[in-house]
Design a protein around this motif. Sequence first.
Motif, short mmCIF file in Angstrom:
data_model
loop_
_atom_site.label_atom_id
_atom_site.label_comp_id
_atom_site.label_asym_id
_atom_site.label_seq_id
_atom_site.Cartn_x
_atom_site.Cartn_y
_atom_site.Cartn_z
N HIS A 184 -5.93 -33.96 -7.17
CA HIS A 184 -5.12 -35.08 -6.69
C HIS A 184 -5.74 -35.69 -5.44
CE1 HIS A 184 -1.58 -36.35 -8.79
NE2 HIS A 184 -1.14 -35.13 -8.99
N LEU A 185 -6.21 -34.84 -4.55
CA LEU A 185 -6.85 -35.33 -3.33
C LEU A 185 -8.06 -36.18 -3.67
CD1 LEU A 185 -6.72 -34.90 -0.14
CD2 LEU A 185 -8.56 -33.25 -0.51
N GLU A 186 -8.89 -35.69 -4.58
CA GLU A 186 -10.10 -36.43 -4.97
C GLU A 186 -9.76 -37.69 -5.76
OE1 GLU A 186 -13.33 -36.19 -4.25
OE2 GLU A 186 -12.77 -34.66 -2.80
N ALA A 187 -8.69 -37.64 -6.56
CA ALA A 187 -8.29 -38.84 -7.30
C ALA A 187 -7.87 -39.95 -6.33
CB ALA A 187 -7.14 -38.51 -8.25
N GLY A 188 -7.25 -39.57 -5.21
CA GLY A 188 -6.91 -40.56 -4.20
C GLY A 188 -8.13 -41.12 -3.51
N ARG A 189 -9.14 -40.29 -3.34
CA ARG A 189 -10.39 -40.74 -2.71
C ARG A 189 -11.24 -41.57 -3.66
NH1 ARG A 189 -11.97 -34.78 -0.30
NH2 ARG A 189 -10.90 -34.93 1.72
N ARG A 190 -11.17 -41.27 -4.96
CA ARG A 190 -12.08 -41.87 -5.94
C ARG A 190 -11.31 -42.36 -7.17
NH1 ARG A 190 -17.05 -39.24 -4.24
NH2 ARG A 190 -16.52 -37.51 -2.87
N PRO A 191 -10.42 -43.33 -7.02
CA PRO A 191 -9.64 -43.79 -8.17
C PRO A 191 -10.48 -44.52 -9.21
CG PRO A 191 -9.28 -45.22 -6.28
CD PRO A 191 -10.06 -44.06 -5.78
N ASP A 192 -11.71 -44.90 -8.83
CA ASP A 192 -12.57 -45.62 -9.77
C ASP A 192 -13.60 -44.70 -10.42
OD1 ASP A 192 -13.86 -45.14 -7.41
OD2 ASP A 192 -14.70 -47.14 -7.17
N ASP A 193 -13.41 -43.39 -10.36
CA ASP A 193 -14.34 -42.44 -10.97
C ASP A 193 -13.89 -42.16 -12.40
OD1 ASP A 193 -15.75 -40.18 -11.85
OD2 ASP A 193 -15.91 -39.36 -9.83
N PRO A 194 -14.59 -42.68 -13.40
CA PRO A 194 -14.13 -42.51 -14.79
C PRO A 194 -14.23 -41.07 -15.28
CG PRO A 194 -16.29 -43.55 -14.75
CD PRO A 194 -15.84 -43.48 -13.33
N LEU A 195 -15.21 -40.31 -14.80
CA LEU A 195 -15.33 -38.93 -15.25
C LEU A 195 -14.21 -38.06 -14.69
CD1 LEU A 195 -19.19 -38.35 -15.04
CD2 LEU A 195 -17.79 -38.94 -17.03
N LEU A 196 -13.78 -38.34 -13.47
CA LEU A 196 -12.65 -37.62 -12.90
C LEU A 196 -11.37 -37.98 -13.65
CD1 LEU A 196 -11.43 -35.77 -10.78
CD2 LEU A 196 -11.35 -37.73 -9.20
N ALA A 197 -11.18 -39.26 -13.96
CA ALA A 197 -10.00 -39.69 -14.72
C ALA A 197 -10.01 -39.06 -16.12
CB ALA A 197 -9.97 -41.21 -14.82
N GLU A 198 -11.18 -38.96 -16.72
CA GLU A 198 -11.29 -38.35 -18.05
C GLU A 198 -10.92 -36.87 -18.00
OE1 GLU A 198 -14.66 -37.60 -21.54
OE2 GLU A 198 -15.21 -38.57 -19.66
N LEU A 199 -11.38 -36.16 -16.96
CA LEU A 199 -11.06 -34.75 -16.81
C LEU A 199 -9.55 -34.55 -16.67
CD1 LEU A 199 -11.78 -31.75 -16.22
CD2 LEU A 199 -11.98 -32.40 -13.81
N VAL A 200 -8.92 -35.33 -15.81
CA VAL A 200 -7.48 -35.21 -15.61
C VAL A 200 -6.73 -35.53 -16.90
CG1 VAL A 200 -5.49 -36.18 -14.40
CG2 VAL A 200 -7.58 -35.64 -13.13
N GLY A 201 -7.14 -36.58 -17.58
CA GLY A 201 -6.49 -36.95 -18.83
C GLY A 201 -6.59 -35.87 -19.89
N GLN A 202 -7.78 -35.29 -20.03
CA GLN A 202 -7.96 -34.23 -21.03
C GLN A 202 -7.11 -33.00 -20.70
OE1 GLN A 202 -12.19 -33.54 -21.05
NE2 GLN A 202 -12.61 -35.19 -22.50
N LEU A 203 -7.05 -32.63 -19.43
CA LEU A 203 -6.27 -31.46 -19.05
C LEU A 203 -4.77 -31.71 -19.22
CD1 LEU A 203 -8.26 -30.18 -15.93
CD2 LEU A 203 -8.11 -29.12 -18.20
N CYS A 204 -4.33 -32.94 -18.95
CA CYS A 204 -2.91 -33.26 -19.17
C CYS A 204 -2.55 -33.14 -20.65
CB CYS A 204 -2.61 -34.67 -18.68
SG CYS A 204 -2.39 -34.81 -16.89
N ILE A 205 -3.47 -33.50 -21.52
CA ILE A 205 -3.21 -33.45 -22.95
C ILE A 205 -3.27 -32.02 -23.49
CG2 ILE A 205 -4.14 -34.11 -25.22
CD1 ILE A 205 -5.03 -36.75 -23.93
N THR A 206 -4.25 -31.24 -23.01
CA THR A 206 -4.50 -29.93 -23.61
C THR A 206 -3.76 -28.79 -22.92
OG1 THR A 206 -6.49 -29.75 -22.22
CG2 THR A 206 -6.78 -30.57 -24.48
N SER A 207 -3.24 -29.01 -21.70
CA SER A 207 -2.57 -27.93 -20.98
C SER A 207 -1.21 -28.39 -20.47
CB SER A 207 -3.43 -27.44 -19.81
OG SER A 207 -2.69 -26.54 -18.99
#
Length: 279
Positions: A184-207
């Motif tokens: 969450h801290l890094e997402a606030g620092r880097r909202p335009d990072d597509p690989l970070l957004a992809e990681l969060v999205g995948q984990l929300c779906i799978t866990s």
Amino acid sequence: MNPSSALSEFLRTRRARLQPEDVDLPDYGGRRRVAGLRREELAHLAGVSVDYYTRLEQGRVGNPSETVLDAVARALRLAPDESGHLHRLARPADRPRRRPTTRQQPRPSLLRLLDRLDHTPAVVMGHRMDILAWNRAATALFGDYGALPVEERNIARITFLDPASRDLYGDWADCARENVAFLHLEAGRRPDDPLLAELVGQLCITSPEFQHFWAEHPVADKTSGRKLFHHPLAGPIDLAYDTLRPADDPGQALITYTADPGTPSDDALRLLLSWSASR
């Protein structure tokens, strides 16, 4: 990761965790329709109008002043990491622009340090919690990261998706929540990072557990602390971890794990590393 929606979620979750008695407000009893403080109570504590705070929580204030944000942070009893997160979400124009990047490469100086830590488990972690490098002692403690595909060498991904991690970490839920707080801290620092957004999205779906923790919006940096491991060969090992970041490149860090000298954990770690070296 939309900063406006993230700001709304963050403020709502922080308001919900406070009760009137926590902030020295009178509680007139009666059933509350929402958990925690009401918007008008928070506005009163921060010294702003209810309308202004409502628009701020809804992400409809274009550029709130730092003074107002500091007042809101104090009213919400935010920790330093959380206060910085609030400022980054509410004032995106102040945030340095970072172009989306590919997978990070480990810093050479951190690799040199890693090579010298023969008897200390250590990894180099990127800002997405990718495991960029590790030493033989880390392999003995955590397992062989080299056996994983590159895209799966990620601390958060392993924690939530590898069943073995639940056996290894004695305090798995705390470790898992710490990982979410850092992301969450890094997402606030880097909202335009597509690989970070992809990681969060995948984990929300799978866990489902990751999704639950993510909705709570914890925010904290990864600094230092203790972790209890239940190693399948060495048994319980209580270790301190420390996060070392280069001042000019805080996007990656060397994380070390050490035992207190003369303790059973120190003996267990030495035996584990000796057994691993003999293999």
